[in-house]
Design a protein around this motif. Structure first.
Motif, PDB file in Angstrom:
ATOM      1  N   TYR A  15     -12.996  -9.399  -0.023  1.00 27.77           N
ATOM      2  CA  TYR A  15     -12.021  -9.901  -0.986  1.00 27.77           C
ATOM      3  C   TYR A  15     -12.466 -11.260  -1.482  1.00 27.77           C
ATOM      4  CZ  TYR A  15      -8.745  -6.441   0.977  1.00 27.77           C
ATOM      5  OH  TYR A  15      -8.135  -5.291   1.393  1.00 27.77           O
ATOM      6  N   LEU A  37      -9.600  -7.438  -4.385  1.00 27.90           N
ATOM      7  CA  LEU A  37     -10.605  -6.600  -3.735  1.00 27.90           C
ATOM      8  C   LEU A  37     -11.903  -6.597  -4.540  1.00 27.90           C
ATOM      9  CD1 LEU A  37     -11.238  -4.538  -1.459  1.00 27.90           C
ATOM     10  CD2 LEU A  37     -10.426  -2.753  -3.024  1.00 27.90           C
ATOM     11  N   PRO A  73      -5.750   1.323  -0.878  1.00 29.21           N
ATOM     12  CA  PRO A  73      -5.991   0.082  -0.151  1.00 29.21           C
ATOM     13  C   PRO A  73      -4.921  -0.940  -0.499  1.00 29.21           C
ATOM     14  CG  PRO A  73      -7.472   0.257  -2.017  1.00 29.21           C
ATOM     15  CD  PRO A  73      -6.749   1.566  -1.929  1.00 29.21           C
ATOM     16  N   GLN A  74      -4.871  -1.999   0.261  1.00 26.58           N
ATOM     17  CA  GLN A  74      -3.879  -3.035   0.025  1.00 26.58           C
ATOM     18  C   GLN A  74      -4.084  -3.710  -1.331  1.00 26.58           C
ATOM     19  OE1 GLN A  74      -3.001  -5.743   3.389  1.00 26.58           O
ATOM     20  NE2 GLN A  74      -4.530  -4.562   4.515  1.00 26.58           N
ATOM     21  N   ASN A 118      -7.824   3.234   5.357  1.00 19.20           N
ATOM     22  CA  ASN A 118      -7.855   2.640   4.021  1.00 19.20           C
ATOM     23  C   ASN A 118      -6.588   1.872   3.704  1.00 19.20           C
ATOM     24  OD1 ASN A 118      -8.913   2.160   1.431  1.00 19.20           O
ATOM     25  ND2 ASN A 118      -7.878   3.972   0.608  1.00 19.20           N
ATOM     26  N   ALA A 119      -5.491   2.278   4.286  1.00 19.35           N
ATOM     27  CA  ALA A 119      -4.207   1.691   3.894  1.00 19.35           C
ATOM     28  C   ALA A 119      -3.544   0.896   5.009  1.00 19.35           C
ATOM     29  CB  ALA A 119      -3.260   2.809   3.443  1.00 19.35           C
ATOM     30  N   PHE A 123     -14.040  -4.252   4.037  1.00 17.20           N
ATOM     31  CA  PHE A 123     -13.639  -4.758   2.738  1.00 17.20           C
ATOM     32  C   PHE A 123     -14.186  -6.180   2.533  1.00 17.20           C
ATOM     33  CE2 PHE A 123     -10.325  -1.507   2.220  1.00 17.20           C
ATOM     34  CZ  PHE A 123     -10.060  -1.167   3.527  1.00 17.20           C
ATOM     35  N   THR A 147       0.842  -1.182   0.000  1.00 22.27           N
ATOM     36  CA  THR A 147       0.000   0.000   0.000  1.00 22.27           C
ATOM     37  C   THR A 147       0.883   1.240   0.000  1.00 22.27           C
ATOM     38  OG1 THR A 147      -1.798   1.131   1.144  1.00 22.27           O
ATOM     39  CG2 THR A 147      -0.153   0.059   2.512  1.00 22.27           C
ATOM     40  N   PHE A 194      -2.731  -7.124  -3.238  1.00 20.03           N
ATOM     41  CA  PHE A 194      -2.114  -8.379  -2.848  1.00 20.03           C
ATOM     42  C   PHE A 194      -1.345  -9.027  -3.984  1.00 20.03           C
ATOM     43  CE2 PHE A 194      -3.820  -9.235   1.377  1.00 20.03           C
ATOM     44  CZ  PHE A 194      -4.818  -8.287   1.462  1.00 20.03           C
ATOM     45  N   LYS A 243     -15.305  -2.049  -1.137  1.00 12.89           N
ATOM     46  CA  LYS A 243     -14.924  -1.525   0.169  1.00 12.89           C
ATOM     47  C   LYS A 243     -15.897  -0.440   0.589  1.00 12.89           C
ATOM     48  CE  LYS A 243     -11.735   1.749  -1.984  1.00 12.89           C
ATOM     49  NZ  LYS A 243     -10.332   2.216  -2.084  1.00 12.89           N
ATOM     50  N   GLY A 274      -3.589 -14.878  -4.700  1.00 14.78           N
ATOM     51  CA  GLY A 274      -3.742 -13.889  -3.643  1.00 14.78           C
ATOM     52  C   GLY A 274      -5.177 -13.407  -3.567  1.00 14.78           C
ATOM     53  N   LEU A 275      -5.371 -12.294  -2.877  1.00 19.27           N
ATOM     54  CA  LEU A 275      -6.704 -11.750  -2.696  1.00 19.27           C
ATOM     55  C   LEU A 275      -6.973 -10.625  -3.692  1.00 19.27           C
ATOM     56  CD1 LEU A 275      -6.257 -13.265   0.006  1.00 19.27           C
ATOM     57  CD2 LEU A 275      -7.584 -11.467   1.095  1.00 19.27           C
TER      58      LEU A 275
END
Lengths: 114, 113
Positions: free
Chosen positions: B36, B46, A102-103, B97-98, B34, A97, A105, B49, B43-44
């Motif tokens: 996912y 999004l 937002p993250q 958010n981060a 969130f 991030t 992945f 959110k 991986g995930l």
């Protein structure tokens, strides 16, 4: 959209060796990267948070000498599993991030220790 | 401290049926929420959110979720599912958010023909 690349995607190695996993943000500056561990059919467990240029912050119960994290640049963080043993076998996922995004992945690394 | 509870570990549905995946959270501060999706050995990604504003949030792949502060819930819905929606779904909460997130245990959605 933002892309995070994780390498390798799959690694098999002998017990006692060390394994390095790379996490790269390809199109944005990742000031913070997170490392997660996921066991089969389970959720993600946060291992540590790494901020660029600083020492990583490890979650309770995670051995910092066992899981070495380096975040030397805004696009790369590495996780090294030192002297790996079969119980370290797992799926490791990074996320990145920056700029209040937002993250994002990575696709994860499946680590199998024989 | 924050926690997330996904009330259903497995949800089997038939193709083109509606689906709801339930998520409840607890937190002592305002949160960001969130959803996912995770496909096998990946991986995930999004889905959507909630940060603020409208409580009904629309995401990718036809999914939407509604934030209910009084019930501390953030349930995920889709009016008509496809086979390709078969995956693991994670609800997560964060203080910003981060920042780092706390994840639920996941819900396995299996769409059958």
């Amino acid at each position: 959209g933002a892309v995070v690349s994780q390498h390798p995607s799959w690694v098999i190695c002998k017990s006692g060796t060390s394994v390095k996993i790379e996490c790269r943000s390809l199109d944005f500056q990742a000031t913070t990267m997170f490392w997660y561990r996921q066991f089969p059919k389970q959720s993600l467990m946060l291992m540590a948070t790494s901020n660029e240029g600083s020492k990583a912050t490890y979650e309770q119960g995670v051995e910092k000498d066992k899981f070495l994290i380096n975040h030397a640049s805004l696009t790369l963080s590495t996780l090294t599993v030192t002297s790996a043993h079969p119980e370290d076998s797992s799926f490791y996922i990074c996320s990145a991030t920056g700029n209040n995004q937002p993250q994002h992945f990575g696709d994860g690394t499946r680590l199998s220790i024989l | 401290a924050q926690s997330v509870t996904q009330l259903d570990s497995q949800v089997p549905v038939f193709e083109e049926a509606p689906v709801e995946l339930r998520c409840n959270y607890s937190s002592s501060v305002s949160v960001y929420l969130f959803w996912y999706v995770q496909y096998p050995n990946q991986g995930l990604q999004l889905l959507l959110k909630y940060l603020s504003g409208s409580t009904l949030v629309k995401g990718i792949n036809g999914f939407e979720a509604e934030f209910n502060k009084s019930q501390t819930s953030f349930h995920l819905r889709k009016p008509s599912v496809h086979i390709s929606d078969t995956a693991e779904y994670f609800c997560a909460v964060s203080e910003n958010n981060a920042g780092k997130s706390t994840f639920g245990d996941g819900t396995t959605l299996t769409v059958k023909p």
